[in-house]
Motif scaffolding. Sequence first.
Motif, mmCIF file in Angstrom:
data_model
loop_
_atom_site.group_PDB
_atom_site.id
_atom_site.type_symbol
_atom_site.label_atom_id
_atom_site.label_comp_id
_atom_site.label_asym_id
_atom_site.label_seq_id
_atom_site.Cartn_x
_atom_site.Cartn_y
_atom_site.Cartn_z
ATOM 1 N N VAL A 3 45.587 39.665 37.825
ATOM 2 C CA VAL A 3 44.623 39.013 38.701
ATOM 3 C C VAL A 3 43.357 39.839 38.832
ATOM 4 C CG1 VAL A 3 46.272 37.646 40.020
ATOM 5 C CG2 VAL A 3 45.733 39.944 40.777
ATOM 6 N N LEU A 4 43.428 41.093 38.458
ATOM 7 C CA LEU A 4 42.256 41.963 38.424
ATOM 8 C C LEU A 4 41.946 42.268 36.964
ATOM 9 C CD1 LEU A 4 43.284 44.393 41.305
ATOM 10 C CD2 LEU A 4 41.572 42.595 41.419
ATOM 11 N N VAL A 25 46.919 44.928 45.005
ATOM 12 C CA VAL A 25 45.894 43.989 44.546
ATOM 13 C C VAL A 25 44.831 43.781 45.616
ATOM 14 C CG1 VAL A 25 45.478 41.568 43.948
ATOM 15 C CG2 VAL A 25 47.336 42.824 42.851
ATOM 16 N N THR A 26 45.247 43.601 46.865
ATOM 17 C CA THR A 26 44.260 43.359 47.918
ATOM 18 C C THR A 26 43.422 44.602 48.205
ATOM 19 O OG1 THR A 26 45.934 43.741 49.647
ATOM 20 C CG2 THR A 26 45.507 41.462 49.003
ATOM 21 N N ALA A 29 40.855 44.387 45.327
ATOM 22 C CA ALA A 29 40.138 43.122 45.159
ATOM 23 C C ALA A 29 38.896 43.049 46.033
ATOM 24 C CB ALA A 29 41.068 41.959 45.507
ATOM 25 N N LYS A 33 37.998 37.518 47.360
ATOM 26 C CA LYS A 33 39.022 37.112 46.391
ATOM 27 C C LYS A 33 40.444 37.443 46.838
ATOM 28 C CE LYS A 33 36.362 35.540 43.101
ATOM 29 N NZ LYS A 33 36.465 34.182 42.613
ATOM 30 N N LYS A 34 40.608 38.162 47.943
ATOM 31 C CA LYS A 34 41.931 38.630 48.352
ATOM 32 C C LYS A 34 42.926 37.493 48.562
ATOM 33 C CE LYS A 34 40.460 43.004 50.197
ATOM 34 N NZ LYS A 34 40.516 43.967 51.260
ATOM 35 N N TYR A 37 43.866 35.881 45.167
ATOM 36 C CA TYR A 37 44.751 36.726 44.373
ATOM 37 C C TYR A 37 46.159 36.758 44.958
ATOM 38 C CZ TYR A 37 40.561 38.549 41.989
ATOM 39 O OH TYR A 37 39.415 38.689 41.263
ATOM 40 N N SER A 40 47.912 33.594 44.107
ATOM 41 C CA SER A 40 48.334 33.583 42.699
ATOM 42 C C SER A 40 49.642 34.351 42.508
ATOM 43 C CB SER A 40 47.254 34.209 41.809
ATOM 44 O OG SER A 40 46.095 33.434 41.823
#
Length: 76
Positions: A3-4, A25-26, A29, A33-34, A37, A40
């Motif tokens: 996702v990144l 990820v957060t 990000a 977009k957090k 993502y 997802s």
Amino acid sequence: VKVLKNEQTLINKDREGVRQLIAQVTKEAPEDKKKEYTTSIVELVLVNLQPFGRNRLYTTKQEQALRNGILQAILK
């Protein structure tokens, strides 16, 4: 999961592993977009639970409610 820019790996295949992946990820990000993502990642988890493709068994409204419940549980 990608996702990144780089692919992320689910180290532990349990609730804690998913929570750690979402946290990673957060953290990386962009703010706008957090949520996208995280959604997802949750969708990928749901699709891979038994029975496979489980999120496709629900109506859109039911799927969204389930997704929101899972997100809240994971982010606690």
